[in-house]
Write a protein that holds these residues in place. Structure first.
Motif, PDB file in Angstrom:
ATOM      1  N   MET A   1       0.833  -1.182   0.000  1.00 25.88           N
ATOM      2  CA  MET A   1       0.000   0.000   0.000  1.00 25.88           C
ATOM      3  C   MET A   1       0.880   1.249   0.000  1.00 25.88           C
ATOM      4  SD  MET A   1      -2.951   0.921   2.689  1.00 25.88           S
ATOM      5  CE  MET A   1      -4.069   2.218   2.328  1.00 25.88           C
ATOM      6  N   TYR A   2       0.481   2.245  -0.768  1.00 23.34           N
ATOM      7  CA  TYR A   2       1.225   3.488  -0.887  1.00 23.34           C
ATOM      8  C   TYR A   2       1.179   4.265   0.420  1.00 23.34           C
ATOM      9  CZ  TYR A   2       2.833   7.953  -2.695  1.00 23.34           C
ATOM     10  OH  TYR A   2       3.534   9.105  -2.903  1.00 23.34           O
ATOM     11  N   SER A   3       2.306   4.825   0.807  1.00 26.65           N
ATOM     12  CA  SER A   3       2.384   5.633   2.018  1.00 26.65           C
ATOM     13  C   SER A   3       3.028   6.974   1.677  1.00 26.65           C
ATOM     14  CB  SER A   3       3.220   4.915   3.075  1.00 26.65           C
ATOM     15  OG  SER A   3       3.628   5.811   4.085  1.00 26.65           O
ATOM     16  N   LEU A   4       2.293   8.062   1.905  1.00 24.32           N
ATOM     17  CA  LEU A   4       2.850   9.395   1.679  1.00 24.32           C
ATOM     18  C   LEU A   4       4.102   9.617   2.520  1.00 24.32           C
ATOM     19  CD1 LEU A   4      -0.337  11.664   1.578  1.00 24.32           C
ATOM     20  CD2 LEU A   4       1.296  11.342  -0.277  1.00 24.32           C
ATOM     21  N   ASP A   5       4.068   9.163   3.771  1.00 20.99           N
ATOM     22  CA  ASP A   5       5.209   9.398   4.650  1.00 20.99           C
ATOM     23  C   ASP A   5       6.441   8.620   4.186  1.00 20.99           C
ATOM     24  OD1 ASP A   5       4.048  11.301   6.390  1.00 20.99           O
ATOM     25  OD2 ASP A   5       2.991   9.699   7.437  1.00 20.99           O
ATOM     26  N   ASN A   6       6.256   7.383   3.737  1.00 24.12           N
ATOM     27  CA  ASN A   6       7.394   6.619   3.214  1.00 24.12           C
ATOM     28  C   ASN A   6       7.958   7.274   1.953  1.00 24.12           C
ATOM     29  OD1 ASN A   6       7.159   4.755   5.264  1.00 24.12           O
ATOM     30  ND2 ASN A   6       6.102   3.230   4.013  1.00 24.12           N
ATOM     31  N   ALA A   7       7.068   7.741   1.081  1.00 24.64           N
ATOM     32  CA  ALA A   7       7.522   8.419  -0.132  1.00 24.64           C
ATOM     33  C   ALA A   7       8.251   9.718   0.232  1.00 24.64           C
ATOM     34  CB  ALA A   7       6.332   8.704  -1.049  1.00 24.64           C
ATOM     35  N   PHE A   8       7.761  10.441   1.248  1.00 22.89           N
ATOM     36  CA  PHE A   8       8.449  11.660   1.669  1.00 22.89           C
ATOM     37  C   PHE A   8       9.832  11.337   2.224  1.00 22.89           C
ATOM     38  CE2 PHE A   8       9.813  14.573   4.960  1.00 22.89           C
ATOM     39  CZ  PHE A   8       9.954  15.720   4.210  1.00 22.89           C
ATOM     40  N   ASN A   9       9.962  10.268   2.986  1.00 25.42           N
ATOM     41  CA  ASN A   9      11.279   9.884   3.511  1.00 25.42           C
ATOM     42  C   ASN A   9      12.263   9.636   2.365  1.00 25.42           C
ATOM     43  OD1 ASN A   9      10.462  10.128   6.173  1.00 25.42           O
ATOM     44  ND2 ASN A   9       9.847   7.978   6.313  1.00 25.42           N
ATOM     45  N   GLU A  10      11.785   9.023   1.297  1.00 24.09           N
ATOM     46  CA  GLU A  10      12.628   8.821   0.114  1.00 24.09           C
ATOM     47  C   GLU A  10      12.993  10.170  -0.505  1.00 24.09           C
ATOM     48  OE1 GLU A  10      12.524   6.699  -4.294  1.00 24.09           O
ATOM     49  OE2 GLU A  10      10.811   6.433  -2.956  1.00 24.09           O
ATOM     50  N   MET A  39      -4.567  13.957  -2.156  1.00 24.76           N
ATOM     51  CA  MET A  39      -4.194  15.365  -2.261  1.00 24.76           C
ATOM     52  C   MET A  39      -4.398  16.107  -0.940  1.00 24.76           C
ATOM     53  SD  MET A  39      -5.446  18.028  -5.215  1.00 24.76           S
ATOM     54  CE  MET A  39      -5.464  16.709  -6.407  1.00 24.76           C
ATOM     55  N   LEU A  40      -5.545  15.937  -0.320  1.00 25.29           N
ATOM     56  CA  LEU A  40      -5.799  16.639   0.950  1.00 25.29           C
ATOM     57  C   LEU A  40      -4.897  16.124   2.065  1.00 25.29           C
ATOM     58  CD1 LEU A  40      -9.684  17.048   0.889  1.00 25.29           C
ATOM     59  CD2 LEU A  40      -7.935  18.775   0.422  1.00 25.29           C
ATOM     60  N   ASP A  41      -4.626  14.819   2.075  1.00 24.21           N
ATOM     61  CA  ASP A  41      -3.707  14.266   3.066  1.00 24.21           C
ATOM     62  C   ASP A  41      -2.314  14.869   2.906  1.00 24.21           C
ATOM     63  OD1 ASP A  41      -5.653  12.624   4.200  1.00 24.21           O
ATOM     64  OD2 ASP A  41      -5.160  10.934   2.897  1.00 24.21           O
ATOM     65  N   LEU A  42      -1.868  15.022   1.672  1.00 22.40           N
ATOM     66  CA  LEU A  42      -0.557  15.619   1.429  1.00 22.40           C
ATOM     67  C   LEU A  42      -0.537  17.061   1.927  1.00 22.40           C
ATOM     68  CD1 LEU A  42       1.900  15.236  -1.375  1.00 22.40           C
ATOM     69  CD2 LEU A  42       1.089  17.548  -0.903  1.00 22.40           C
ATOM     70  N   LYS A  44      -2.187  18.381   4.304  1.00 21.92           N
ATOM     71  CA  LYS A  44      -2.126  18.381   5.766  1.00 21.92           C
ATOM     72  C   LYS A  44      -0.719  18.077   6.264  1.00 21.92           C
ATOM     73  CE  LYS A  44      -6.881  16.822   6.368  1.00 21.92           C
ATOM     74  NZ  LYS A  44      -7.719  15.660   6.754  1.00 21.92           N
ATOM     75  N   ARG A  45      -0.002  17.211   5.544  1.00 22.54           N
ATOM     76  CA  ARG A  45       1.342  16.820   5.951  1.00 22.54           C
ATOM     77  C   ARG A  45       2.404  17.861   5.563  1.00 22.54           C
ATOM     78  NH1 ARG A  45      -1.192  11.893   5.133  1.00 22.54           N
ATOM     79  NH2 ARG A  45      -0.422  10.139   6.354  1.00 22.54           N
ATOM     80  N   LEU A  46       2.109  18.694   4.611  1.00 19.13           N
ATOM     81  CA  LEU A  46       3.111  19.596   4.049  1.00 19.13           C
ATOM     82  C   LEU A  46       3.813  20.469   5.089  1.00 19.13           C
ATOM     83  CD1 LEU A  46       4.518  20.248   1.418  1.00 19.13           C
ATOM     84  CD2 LEU A  46       2.733  21.917   0.941  1.00 19.13           C
ATOM     85  N   PRO A  47       3.123  21.102   6.035  1.00 20.14           N
ATOM     86  CA  PRO A  47       3.857  21.904   7.029  1.00 20.14           C
ATOM     87  C   PRO A  47       4.875  21.076   7.831  1.00 20.14           C
ATOM     88  CG  PRO A  47       1.520  22.431   7.098  1.00 20.14           C
ATOM     89  CD  PRO A  47       1.667  21.231   6.202  1.00 20.14           C
ATOM     90  N   ARG A  48       4.503  19.865   8.175  1.00 15.85           N
ATOM     91  CA  ARG A  48       5.427  18.995   8.913  1.00 15.85           C
ATOM     92  C   ARG A  48       6.615  18.620   8.044  1.00 15.85           C
ATOM     93  NH1 ARG A  48       4.338  13.265   9.512  1.00 15.85           N
ATOM     94  NH2 ARG A  48       2.260  13.863   8.854  1.00 15.85           N
ATOM     95  N   TRP A  49       6.345  18.335   6.776  1.00 20.79           N
ATOM     96  CA  TRP A  49       7.423  17.972   5.853  1.00 20.79           C
ATOM     97  C   TRP A  49       8.374  19.146   5.635  1.00 20.79           C
ATOM     98  CZ3 TRP A  49       4.435  15.051   1.428  1.00 20.79           C
ATOM     99  CH2 TRP A  49       3.960  13.827   1.933  1.00 20.79           C
ATOM    100  N   VAL A  50       7.826  20.356   5.507  1.00 20.59           N
ATOM    101  CA  VAL A  50       8.672  21.544   5.353  1.00 20.59           C
ATOM    102  C   VAL A  50       9.583  21.671   6.573  1.00 20.59           C
ATOM    103  CG1 VAL A  50       8.641  24.076   5.292  1.00 20.59           C
ATOM    104  CG2 VAL A  50       7.158  22.763   3.751  1.00 20.59           C
ATOM    105  N   SER A  51       9.049  21.438   7.752  1.00 19.77           N
ATOM    106  CA  SER A  51       9.858  21.487   8.978  1.00 19.77           C
ATOM    107  C   SER A  51      10.965  20.448   8.937  1.00 19.77           C
ATOM    108  CB  SER A  51       8.986  21.257  10.218  1.00 19.77           C
ATOM    109  OG  SER A  51       8.106  22.326  10.402  1.00 19.77           O
TER     110      SER A  51
END
Length: 188
Positions: A1-10, A39-42, A44-51
Motif C-alpha cells: 500500500m502506498y504511504s505518503l510518509d514513506n515516499a516523503f522519507n525517500e 491530495m488533501l492528506d498531502l 495536511k502533511r506539508l507543514p510537517r514535511w517543510v519542517s
C-alpha cells in the motif's frame, strides 16, 4: 500500500543527496508523484514535511501555483472586468480568458522559472498546487522549461500516476504524458 510518509522519507534522502537522483548529474528537478485521492492528506502533511526539510539544513522556497496564478490575474488588470461578466459568461469563455493571461508572454512559465532560478545555496524549491494547472497546461511543459535553470533541488508535488519509468498521468485522468526528463519518486 502506498504511504505518503514513506515516499516523503525517500524524497528527503534525495534532497540530502540530489546527485543521487541522476548519475548523469542533470538538473536536480524531480516529481514527487502521489495518488490524486491523497491530495488533501498531502496538504495536511506539508507543514510537517517543510519542517523536516528545514531540520535537514535546507531553506524551503514554496512556489504555489495558486499564488502565481492569482498574481498574474491581478497584474493583468482584468479581474474587475471578469467579475462584471462572470454571470453571463460560460465556463469555456472563462477558461479561455484565464488561459490567455497565463500564456501571454509565457507569463506562467517565466514566473515559475524566475522563482526557481533565483534559488541558490542550501534551498529546496517545492512547487505546490500543480493540480490548478488543469486544464491550462501540463507539468511536463514547465519541467522542460526549467531544464538547465534549476540549480537547487526542485520538487513538483504531482497528483497523478506513474506509467512505466518516465511517463506520468496527470491527476489520474489525463492521457499518459511520456518522456519526463526529471527523476520520478513515489507513484503507483
Amino acid at each position: 500500500m502506498y504511504s505518503l510518509d514513506n515516499a516523503f522519507n525517500e524524497l528527503l534522502d534525495k534532497i540530502r543527496d540530489p546527485g543521487a537522483l541522476d548519475p548523469a548529474k542533470s538538473d536536480p528537478v524531480f516529481y514527487f508523484v502521489y495518488p490524486p485521492e491523497l491530495m488533501l492528506d498531502l496538504k495536511k502533511r506539508l507543514p510537517r514535511w517543510v519542517s523536516r526539510i528545514r531540520e535537514a539544513g535546507f531553506e524551503v522556497r514554496r512556489v504555489s501555483i495558486a499564488d502565481v496564478m492569482w498574481k498574474l490575474v491581478d497584474h493583468s488588470g482584468r479581474w474587475d472586468e471578469w467579475l462584471k461578466l462572470e454571470g453571463d459568461a460560460d465556463i469555456e469563455m472563462l477558461k479561455d480568458a484565464l488561459s490567455d493571461v497565463l500564456r501571454q508572454n509565457n507569463a506562467l512559465l517565466n514566473s515559475i522559472a524566475g522563482a526557481v532560478e533565483s534559488a541558490s545555496g542550501k534551498v529546496v524549491v517545492l512547487i505546490t498546487e500543480i493540480e490548478l494547472l488543469h486544464p491550462f497546461t501540463r507539468t511536463k511543459i514547465i519541467g522542460d522549461y526549467l531544464h538547465d535553470k534549476a540549480q537547487v533541488p526542485t520538487v513538483f508535488l504531482y497528483p497523478g500516476t506513474l506509467s512505466g519509468q518516465s511517463s506520468l498521468k496527470f491527476l489520474g485522468f489525463h492521457s499518459v504524458d511520456p518522456g519526463y526528463r526529471a527523476a520520478i519518486l513515489g507513484g503507483l
